[in-house]
Write a protein that holds these residues in place. Sequence first.
Motif, PDB file in Angstrom:
ATOM      1  N   VAL A 248     -15.433 -91.166  88.348  1.00  0.00           N
ATOM      2  CA  VAL A 248     -16.803 -90.665  88.215  1.00  0.00           C
ATOM      3  C   VAL A 248     -17.737 -91.593  89.000  1.00  0.00           C
ATOM      4  N   ALA A 249     -18.704 -91.003  89.695  1.00  0.00           N
ATOM      5  CA  ALA A 249     -19.776 -91.771  90.330  1.00  0.00           C
ATOM      6  C   ALA A 249     -21.095 -91.331  89.702  1.00  0.00           C
ATOM      7  N   ILE A 250     -21.818 -92.280  89.119  1.00  0.00           N
ATOM      8  CA  ILE A 250     -23.126 -91.982  88.549  1.00  0.00           C
ATOM      9  C   ILE A 250     -24.186 -92.372  89.573  1.00  0.00           C
ATOM     10  N   ILE A 251     -25.069 -91.442  89.883  1.00  0.00           N
ATOM     11  CA  ILE A 251     -26.098 -91.648  90.909  1.00  0.00           C
ATOM     12  C   ILE A 251     -27.427 -91.131  90.370  1.00  0.00           C
ATOM     13  N   VAL A 252     -28.480 -91.913  90.512  1.00  0.00           N
ATOM     14  CA  VAL A 252     -29.823 -91.497  90.103  1.00  0.00           C
ATOM     15  C   VAL A 252     -30.665 -91.282  91.353  1.00  0.00           C
ATOM     16  N   ALA A 253     -31.184 -90.077  91.524  1.00  0.00           N
ATOM     17  CA  ALA A 253     -31.993 -89.755  92.713  1.00  0.00           C
ATOM     18  C   ALA A 253     -32.770 -88.475  92.454  1.00  0.00           C
ATOM     19  N   GLY A 254     -33.973 -88.418  92.991  1.00  0.00           N
ATOM     20  CA  GLY A 254     -34.770 -87.206  92.878  1.00  0.00           C
ATOM     21  C   GLY A 254     -34.252 -86.133  93.817  1.00  0.00           C
ATOM     22  N   GLN A 255     -34.175 -84.909  93.312  1.00  0.00           N
ATOM     23  CA  GLN A 255     -33.666 -83.818  94.151  1.00  0.00           C
ATOM     24  C   GLN A 255     -34.778 -83.232  95.030  1.00  0.00           C
ATOM     25  N   PRO A 256     -34.446 -82.797  96.223  1.00  0.00           N
ATOM     26  CA  PRO A 256     -33.134 -82.884  96.874  1.00  0.00           C
ATOM     27  C   PRO A 256     -32.876 -84.300  97.377  1.00  0.00           C
ATOM     28  N   ALA A 257     -31.726 -84.851  97.028  1.00  0.00           N
ATOM     29  CA  ALA A 257     -31.376 -86.214  97.417  1.00  0.00           C
ATOM     30  C   ALA A 257     -30.778 -86.217  98.822  1.00  0.00           C
ATOM     31  N   LYS A 258     -31.334 -87.059  99.673  1.00  0.00           N
ATOM     32  CA  LYS A 258     -30.872 -87.156 101.062  1.00  0.00           C
ATOM     33  C   LYS A 258     -29.391 -87.509 101.122  1.00  0.00           C
ATOM     34  N   LEU A 259     -28.927 -88.252 100.128  1.00  0.00           N
ATOM     35  CA  LEU A 259     -27.518 -88.639 100.053  1.00  0.00           C
ATOM     36  C   LEU A 259     -26.616 -87.406 100.154  1.00  0.00           C
ATOM     37  N   PHE A 260     -27.003 -86.322  99.488  1.00  0.00           N
ATOM     38  CA  PHE A 260     -26.188 -85.106  99.475  1.00  0.00           C
ATOM     39  C   PHE A 260     -26.576 -84.148 100.606  1.00  0.00           C
ATOM     40  N   THR A 261     -27.860 -84.040 100.913  1.00  0.00           N
ATOM     41  CA  THR A 261     -28.270 -83.100 101.963  1.00  0.00           C
ATOM     42  C   THR A 261     -27.763 -83.523 103.336  1.00  0.00           C
ATOM     43  N   ASP A 262     -27.560 -84.835 103.541  1.00  0.00           N
ATOM     44  CA  ASP A 262     -27.070 -85.330 104.829  1.00  0.00           C
ATOM     45  C   ASP A 262     -25.560 -85.509 104.866  1.00  0.00           C
ATOM     46  N   MET A 263     -24.889 -85.212 103.790  1.00  0.00           N
ATOM     47  CA  MET A 263     -23.451 -85.470 103.694  1.00  0.00           C
ATOM     48  C   MET A 263     -22.660 -84.453 104.520  1.00  0.00           C
ATOM     49  N   ASN A 264     -21.554 -84.909 105.089  1.00  0.00           N
ATOM     50  CA  ASN A 264     -20.670 -84.027 105.837  1.00  0.00           C
ATOM     51  C   ASN A 264     -20.260 -82.842 104.954  1.00  0.00           C
ATOM     52  N   PRO A 265     -20.459 -81.597 105.423  1.00  0.00           N
ATOM     53  CA  PRO A 265     -20.173 -80.423 104.592  1.00  0.00           C
ATOM     54  C   PRO A 265     -18.733 -80.375 104.073  1.00  0.00           C
ATOM     55  N   GLU A 266     -17.776 -80.841 104.876  1.00  0.00           N
ATOM     56  CA  GLU A 266     -16.383 -80.816 104.426  1.00  0.00           C
ATOM     57  C   GLU A 266     -16.162 -81.778 103.269  1.00  0.00           C
ATOM     58  N   LEU A 267     -16.800 -82.956 103.346  1.00  0.00           N
ATOM     59  CA  LEU A 267     -16.686 -83.911 102.243  1.00  0.00           C
ATOM     60  C   LEU A 267     -17.426 -83.401 101.013  1.00  0.00           C
ATOM     61  N   LEU A 268     -18.548 -82.748 101.247  1.00  0.00           N
ATOM     62  CA  LEU A 268     -19.347 -82.230 100.142  1.00  0.00           C
ATOM     63  C   LEU A 268     -18.564 -81.234  99.300  1.00  0.00           C
ATOM     64  N   GLN A 269     -17.708 -80.468  99.948  1.00  0.00           N
ATOM     65  CA  GLN A 269     -16.917 -79.476  99.218  1.00  0.00           C
ATOM     66  C   GLN A 269     -15.839 -80.118  98.348  1.00  0.00           C
ATOM     67  N   GLN A 270     -15.628 -81.420  98.508  1.00  0.00           N
ATOM     68  CA  GLN A 270     -14.601 -82.102  97.711  1.00  0.00           C
ATOM     69  C   GLN A 270     -15.155 -82.681  96.416  1.00  0.00           C
ATOM     70  N   ILE A 271     -16.455 -82.555  96.196  1.00  0.00           N
ATOM     71  CA  ILE A 271     -17.063 -83.131  94.985  1.00  0.00           C
ATOM     72  C   ILE A 271     -17.911 -82.070  94.277  1.00  0.00           C
ATOM     73  N   ARG A 272     -18.237 -82.352  93.020  1.00  0.00           N
ATOM     74  CA  ARG A 272     -19.122 -81.486  92.240  1.00  0.00           C
ATOM     75  C   ARG A 272     -19.767 -82.313  91.127  1.00  0.00           C
ATOM     76  N   PHE A 273     -20.697 -81.684  90.391  1.00  0.00           N
ATOM     77  CA  PHE A 273     -21.424 -82.363  89.334  1.00  0.00           C
ATOM     78  C   PHE A 273     -20.910 -81.930  87.956  1.00  0.00           C
ATOM     79  N   LEU A 274     -20.870 -82.880  87.034  1.00  0.00           N
ATOM     80  CA  LEU A 274     -20.607 -82.546  85.638  1.00  0.00           C
ATOM     81  C   LEU A 274     -21.886 -82.032  84.989  1.00  0.00           C
ATOM     82  N   ARG A 275     -21.704 -81.224  83.951  1.00  0.00           N
ATOM     83  CA  ARG A 275     -22.825 -80.592  83.260  1.00  0.00           C
ATOM     84  C   ARG A 275     -23.041 -81.212  81.876  1.00  0.00           C
TER      85      ARG A 275
END
Length: 365
Positions: free
Chosen positions: A195-222
């Motif tokens: 698990v990676a815990i990250i605190v950031a206001g949405q939209p977070a640049k960390l995710f918006t700038d992330m490589n789309p292929e890598l982005l598809q390998q992760i998701r958020f817990l609810r």
Amino acid sequence: MLKTTLAALAGLFALFFSTFAAGGTAAADAHYKIVTGQERGTYIQIGQDLAKWVAQPAGIDLTVLPSKGSAENVQRLRFEPGVKLALVQSDVYQAYVDMAKAGNEEAGTTIRPLRLIMPLYDEEIYFVVRNDSPMKTINEIKDKVISVGLIGSGTAQSGTTLYRLMFGQPIPDQNVQNLSNEDALAALIVKKIDVAIIVAGQPAKLFTDMNPELLQQIRFLRVDPNAPETARAKQTYFPATIHASSYPNWLKEDVPTWTVKAFLVTYDYNLRDTVGNLKRFADSLCQNFNNLQSQGHPKWKQVKLELPGLGKGWQYYPPVEQRLKACIARRAAMQTAMPQAPTAEQKVTGRPCTDQERLLLLCGK
């Protein structure tokens, strides 16, 4: 000799009046620093907005500095020369206040002279897992290997506090990793952490700038609203939603999570020049607030220009508080006095438009 003296005086007067004509900026400019957060986080973008839309019009050269996060920001605001402003999470600030109340002398020395300028916005807390993880909800992270963020960051405070609230115990030492946001996501993808815990206001640049292929390998817990761990977390944190519209090329649906408030913080300065500069900063903040909301990071749209009541141990900076309250009152008075604009339907004849007029685009002309 007299001619020489008169010539010198004339030169001085010319220099004085040229400076005055230019707005006195040579004498008025102040060079301050603001400590924010990690370079791909929201805090640093908020700091850049303040430098451009607030400090610059006030004649303040505000350098935006990255940092590990809120706890480091508190320390640097307190002790680093030139740092006059900081962005700090509410749970980090409260942790210092609580430790001071409990008798921690160092915490008291650090936090007591600090003052708030105003609350900003809510920051979302992201619990990130690999897409193939069996976990679905936040209350399932017990005994998993977790990156809670860098030591000195607000993320680390939020992550460890939430875990302790939910499970009644700290994260076991062998399960804690203190990684930056980028390193945590990399470690997550290669299965070094769960698990990676990250605190950031949405939209977070960390995710918006992330490589789309890598982005598809992760998701958020609810957040599971029915879990007992959720009820315990509500003691300190508030429900929030990560909106699919913040990450339209990735998320298919909204994700419920937790949130923590961000504050703009300063020190209890009493030097005349510093007080004057921060008063100008407050005036500019109020006057340029609309620019922040229309031109700055999307999170500015959630910020309200108001100074709500504070808990015990929290104080606003009086010189800025007075200026902001006066400006807020003026804005409210102007809005009350301003006549309400007629609706499009009322602009034609003072009566509602007919269906035929609407179809022919005759309303509002």
